[in-house]
Enzyme design. Structure first.
Site, PDB file in Angstrom:
ATOM      1  N   LYS A 140      -4.600  -9.747  18.596  1.00 40.03           N
ATOM      2  CA  LYS A 140      -5.386  -9.946  19.821  1.00 40.03           C
ATOM      3  C   LYS A 140      -6.885  -9.968  19.479  1.00 40.03           C
ATOM      4  CE  LYS A 140      -5.302  -5.037  21.124  1.00 40.03           C
ATOM      5  NZ  LYS A 140      -6.652  -4.731  20.672  1.00 40.03           N
ATOM      6  N   CYS A 154      -8.938   0.007  23.628  1.00 39.93           N
ATOM      7  CA  CYS A 154      -7.837  -0.971  23.632  1.00 39.93           C
ATOM      8  C   CYS A 154      -6.587  -0.478  24.353  1.00 39.93           C
ATOM      9  CB  CYS A 154      -7.520  -1.389  22.203  1.00 39.93           C
ATOM     10  SG  CYS A 154      -8.860  -2.389  21.512  1.00 39.93           S
ATOM     11  N   ASP A 212      -2.979  -1.069  17.925  1.00 40.97           N
ATOM     12  CA  ASP A 212      -4.037  -1.073  16.898  1.00 40.97           C
ATOM     13  C   ASP A 212      -4.005   0.093  15.911  1.00 40.97           C
ATOM     14  OD1 ASP A 212      -4.682  -3.239  18.458  1.00 40.97           O
ATOM     15  OD2 ASP A 212      -6.674  -2.548  19.030  1.00 40.97           O
TER      16      ASP A 212
HETATM   17  C1  C5J Z   1      -9.682  -0.283  19.774  1.00 42.85           C
HETATM   18  C2  C5J Z   1     -12.065  -0.463  19.484  1.00 42.85           C
HETATM   19  N1  C5J Z   1      -8.556  -0.587  19.157  1.00 42.85           N
HETATM   20  N2  C5J Z   1     -12.283   0.810  19.786  1.00 42.85           N
HETATM   21  N3  C5J Z   1     -10.806  -0.966  19.394  1.00 42.85           N
HETATM   22  O1  C5J Z   1      -9.718   0.580  20.623  1.00 42.85           O
HETATM   23  O2  C5J Z   1     -12.983  -1.215  19.258  1.00 42.85           O
END
Ligand code: C5J
Length: 227
Positions: free
Chosen positions: A130, A163, A25
């Protein structure tokens, strides 16, 4: 196997393309102002420290032609894969699917949903969209990694306790040997990052290992490059 100094004990990294670099991400929506992370009230500048360590690891993985997996937390334009329990939670400045300065937050194809330019994926690298926090939920990733014969995963990206940790736990349950790169992951909450590092290695590496990008790079530098 290549031995990498790690906590809580050395990690054996599988060479010959069996170890994938996972980049979770690294999207504008989490790293840059005006995105989803900022809409939740977070200081997104905290995540910048991960960019150089990830870029350094990427260079090495690409030079060796080892597999690279990117993930993006993202949803369909009609939000059919975003449960109301996720979209309506809390009181962010903007919700998933609403229009911000980089387009609709966390929606496929929007500018903000994309990977930051300096880490952009190259042809042949796996990019997984995802809908959840974990990279195996509703993505078919496990089957794709099995086809490639991947057995080991080196984790980087953001955010550590959301994530990244969810994906690492999912991977551990599927039998992958998981290594988290301390300086290549970050949280909006430094204490949560520290807690995650401590949790994953507790009880004899119950989820996996952690080490630094420098240790990985130094260890891999000893290995001849493919011709
Ligand atoms: C991730 C989130 N990528 N913190 N998403 O950690 O919502």
């Amino acid at each position: 196997m290549i031995e990498i100094a790690a906590t809580p004990f050395p990690y054996s990294l599988a060479p010959n393309g069996k170890t994938a670099l996972v980049i979770i991400d690294m999207q504008r929506d989490f790293i840059e102002p005006g995105g989803f992370g900022a809409s939740l009230g977070n200081d997104v500048t905290l995540l910048q420290s991960t960019v150089n360590p990830i870029a350094n690891l990427l260079r090495v993985w690409r030079a060796r032609r080892w597999p690279v997996v990117y993930t993006r937390e993202s949803h369909r334009a009609d939000l059919s894969d975003c449960p109301p329990s996720k979209r309506l939670r809390g009181s962010p400045a903007l919700r998933i699917g609403e229009l911000g300065p980089m387009g609709r937050l966390l929606i496929h194809g929007e500018v903000g949903t994309g990977i930051i330019d300096c880490l952009a994926p190259q042809a042949g690298e796996l990019v997984i969209d995802k809908p959840g926090k974990g990279m195996f939920y509703a993505t078919g990733l496990h089957e794709k990694l099995q086809v490639e014969g991947v057995t080991h995963l080196v984790f980087t990206g953001v955010t550590t306790e959301v994530c990244v940790q969810t994906s690492m736990r999912e991977a551990n349950d599927r039998g992958y040997h998981c290594l988290l790169v301390e300086d290549a992951t970050q949280s909006y909450f430094p204490t949560f990052k520290a807690a995650t590092l401590a949790m994953i290695v507790a009880q004899g590496a119950i989820v996996g290992w952690h080490t630094s990008s420098e240790i990985i790079l130094t260890s891999l530098a000893r290995l001849p490059l493919p011709v």
